[in-house]
Scaffold this motif. Sequence first.
Motif, PDB file in Angstrom:
ATOM      1  N   ALA A 128      45.569  39.564  39.322  1.00  0.00           N
ATOM      2  CA  ALA A 128      46.375  39.472  38.099  1.00  0.00           C
ATOM      3  C   ALA A 128      45.944  40.540  37.095  1.00  0.00           C
ATOM      4  O   ALA A 128      46.781  41.184  36.447  1.00  0.00           O
ATOM      5  CB  ALA A 128      46.232  38.085  37.484  1.00  0.00           C
ATOM      6  N   LEU A 129      44.632  40.750  37.000  1.00  0.00           N
ATOM      7  CA  LEU A 129      44.083  41.698  36.030  1.00  0.00           C
ATOM      8  C   LEU A 129      44.532  43.130  36.317  1.00  0.00           C
ATOM      9  O   LEU A 129      45.009  43.829  35.418  1.00  0.00           O
ATOM     10  CB  LEU A 129      42.557  41.611  36.042  1.00  0.00           C
ATOM     11  N   VAL A 130      44.383  43.585  37.568  1.00  0.00           N
ATOM     12  CA  VAL A 130      44.746  44.981  37.872  1.00  0.00           C
ATOM     13  C   VAL A 130      46.249  45.195  37.731  1.00  0.00           C
ATOM     14  O   VAL A 130      46.707  46.268  37.380  1.00  0.00           O
ATOM     15  CB  VAL A 130      44.239  45.452  39.266  1.00  0.00           C
ATOM     16  N   GLU A 131      47.014  44.112  37.959  1.00  0.00           N
ATOM     17  CA  GLU A 131      48.464  44.203  37.778  1.00  0.00           C
ATOM     18  C   GLU A 131      48.813  44.266  36.288  1.00  0.00           C
ATOM     19  O   GLU A 131      49.563  45.135  35.857  1.00  0.00           O
ATOM     20  CB  GLU A 131      49.122  42.984  38.422  1.00  0.00           C
ATOM     21  N   ASP A 132      48.229  43.346  35.513  1.00  0.00           N
ATOM     22  CA  ASP A 132      48.505  43.299  34.076  1.00  0.00           C
ATOM     23  C   ASP A 132      48.101  44.589  33.378  1.00  0.00           C
ATOM     24  O   ASP A 132      48.766  45.051  32.458  1.00  0.00           O
ATOM     25  CB  ASP A 132      47.758  42.135  33.409  1.00  0.00           C
ATOM     26  N   GLU A 133      46.963  45.161  33.812  1.00  0.00           N
ATOM     27  CA  GLU A 133      46.433  46.348  33.137  1.00  0.00           C
ATOM     28  C   GLU A 133      46.918  47.649  33.771  1.00  0.00           C
ATOM     29  O   GLU A 133      46.523  48.732  33.359  1.00  0.00           O
ATOM     30  CB  GLU A 133      44.892  46.319  33.161  1.00  0.00           C
ATOM     31  N   ASN A 134      47.754  47.523  34.807  1.00  0.00           N
ATOM     32  CA  ASN A 134      48.256  48.704  35.530  1.00  0.00           C
ATOM     33  C   ASN A 134      47.129  49.676  35.890  1.00  0.00           C
ATOM     34  O   ASN A 134      47.197  50.868  35.572  1.00  0.00           O
ATOM     35  CB  ASN A 134      49.315  49.439  34.694  1.00  0.00           C
ATOM     36  N   VAL A 135      46.072  49.160  36.517  1.00  0.00           N
ATOM     37  CA  VAL A 135      44.944  50.003  36.885  1.00  0.00           C
ATOM     38  C   VAL A 135      45.376  50.909  38.040  1.00  0.00           C
ATOM     39  O   VAL A 135      45.743  50.431  39.114  1.00  0.00           O
ATOM     40  CB  VAL A 135      43.719  49.157  37.305  1.00  0.00           C
ATOM     41  N   GLU A 136      45.354  52.222  37.789  1.00  0.00           N
ATOM     42  CA  GLU A 136      45.836  53.172  38.781  1.00  0.00           C
ATOM     43  C   GLU A 136      44.935  53.194  40.019  1.00  0.00           C
ATOM     44  O   GLU A 136      43.715  53.262  39.906  1.00  0.00           O
ATOM     45  CB  GLU A 136      45.908  54.570  38.166  1.00  0.00           C
ATOM     46  N   GLY A 137      45.564  53.118  41.189  1.00  0.00           N
ATOM     47  CA  GLY A 137      44.817  53.184  42.440  1.00  0.00           C
ATOM     48  C   GLY A 137      44.016  51.935  42.751  1.00  0.00           C
ATOM     49  O   GLY A 137      43.178  51.929  43.648  1.00  0.00           O
ATOM     50  N   ALA A 138      44.266  50.845  42.003  1.00  0.00           N
ATOM     51  CA  ALA A 138      43.477  49.629  42.195  1.00  0.00           C
ATOM     52  C   ALA A 138      43.940  48.852  43.420  1.00  0.00           C
ATOM     53  O   ALA A 138      45.108  48.898  43.798  1.00  0.00           O
ATOM     54  CB  ALA A 138      43.563  48.747  40.960  1.00  0.00           C
ATOM     55  N   ASP A 139      42.987  48.159  44.025  1.00  0.00           N
ATOM     56  CA  ASP A 139      43.299  47.339  45.188  1.00  0.00           C
ATOM     57  C   ASP A 139      42.293  46.197  45.246  1.00  0.00           C
ATOM     58  O   ASP A 139      41.104  46.404  44.993  1.00  0.00           O
ATOM     59  CB  ASP A 139      43.207  48.193  46.460  1.00  0.00           C
ATOM     60  N   VAL A 140      42.760  45.007  45.564  1.00  0.00           N
ATOM     61  CA  VAL A 140      41.884  43.842  45.685  1.00  0.00           C
ATOM     62  C   VAL A 140      42.068  43.255  47.080  1.00  0.00           C
ATOM     63  O   VAL A 140      43.186  42.940  47.475  1.00  0.00           O
ATOM     64  CB  VAL A 140      42.233  42.773  44.623  1.00  0.00           C
ATOM     65  N   THR A 141      40.964  43.151  47.831  1.00  0.00           N
ATOM     66  CA  THR A 141      41.051  42.579  49.170  1.00  0.00           C
ATOM     67  C   THR A 141      39.922  41.579  49.374  1.00  0.00           C
ATOM     68  O   THR A 141      38.843  41.716  48.796  1.00  0.00           O
ATOM     69  CB  THR A 141      40.926  43.665  50.268  1.00  0.00           C
ATOM     70  N   CYS A 142      40.196  40.560  50.192  1.00  0.00           N
ATOM     71  CA  CYS A 142      39.162  39.594  50.535  1.00  0.00           C
ATOM     72  C   CYS A 142      39.263  39.314  52.025  1.00  0.00           C
ATOM     73  O   CYS A 142      40.336  38.971  52.518  1.00  0.00           O
ATOM     74  CB  CYS A 142      39.324  38.313  49.735  1.00  0.00           C
ATOM     75  N   ASP A 143      38.150  39.516  52.735  1.00  0.00           N
ATOM     76  CA  ASP A 143      38.158  39.312  54.169  1.00  0.00           C
ATOM     77  C   ASP A 143      36.789  38.836  54.623  1.00  0.00           C
ATOM     78  O   ASP A 143      35.780  39.463  54.290  1.00  0.00           O
ATOM     79  CB  ASP A 143      38.535  40.630  54.864  1.00  0.00           C
ATOM     80  N   SER A 144      36.756  37.746  55.357  1.00  0.00           N
ATOM     81  CA  SER A 144      35.510  37.217  55.924  1.00  0.00           C
ATOM     82  C   SER A 144      34.384  37.098  54.900  1.00  0.00           C
ATOM     83  O   SER A 144      33.263  37.522  55.153  1.00  0.00           O
ATOM     84  CB  SER A 144      35.042  38.105  57.079  1.00  0.00           C
ATOM     85  N   GLY A 145      34.703  36.554  53.740  1.00  0.00           N
ATOM     86  CA  GLY A 145      33.669  36.319  52.737  1.00  0.00           C
ATOM     87  C   GLY A 145      33.239  37.549  51.969  1.00  0.00           C
ATOM     88  O   GLY A 145      32.204  37.550  51.311  1.00  0.00           O
ATOM     89  N   VAL A 146      34.040  38.628  52.054  1.00  0.00           N
ATOM     90  CA  VAL A 146      33.747  39.847  51.291  1.00  0.00           C
ATOM     91  C   VAL A 146      34.950  40.170  50.405  1.00  0.00           C
ATOM     92  O   VAL A 146      36.048  40.416  50.891  1.00  0.00           O
ATOM     93  CB  VAL A 146      33.463  41.055  52.221  1.00  0.00           C
TER      94      VAL A 146
END
Length: 122
Positions: free
Chosen positions: A28-46
Amino acid sequence: ASDGAGGAFSFHRVADETLECLQDQFEALVEDENVEGADVTCDSGVLEIDLGQSGTYVINKQAPNEQLWLSSPISGPFRYDYSREVGAWVYSRDNHRLEDKLSDELSDILGTPVCINTEPLA
């Protein structure tokens, strides 16, 4: 309280809920703040929070130690233990909380007040 071997506390349950809760807030944060090049991923506890130019945060489960490890592009590595007394992930050296560290640093990076919460909303 029946707190036998391991008791009612489940490291995996609490850690997974925390990571899920953080992932939702970061997305929500990176979307709201339009952070350029941002990406959020979660996989196997990371959980990885790529903030583009500002670097990448990594938060991961360390099951053998029952800890959450944070790697910050600003302040480096931290290891957090879950404190049942305060209901938060706490860094043992100075007792700061994971959510406070993230809130402070993200506020600085994004130039806007950020309040991160690690408690899943009931």
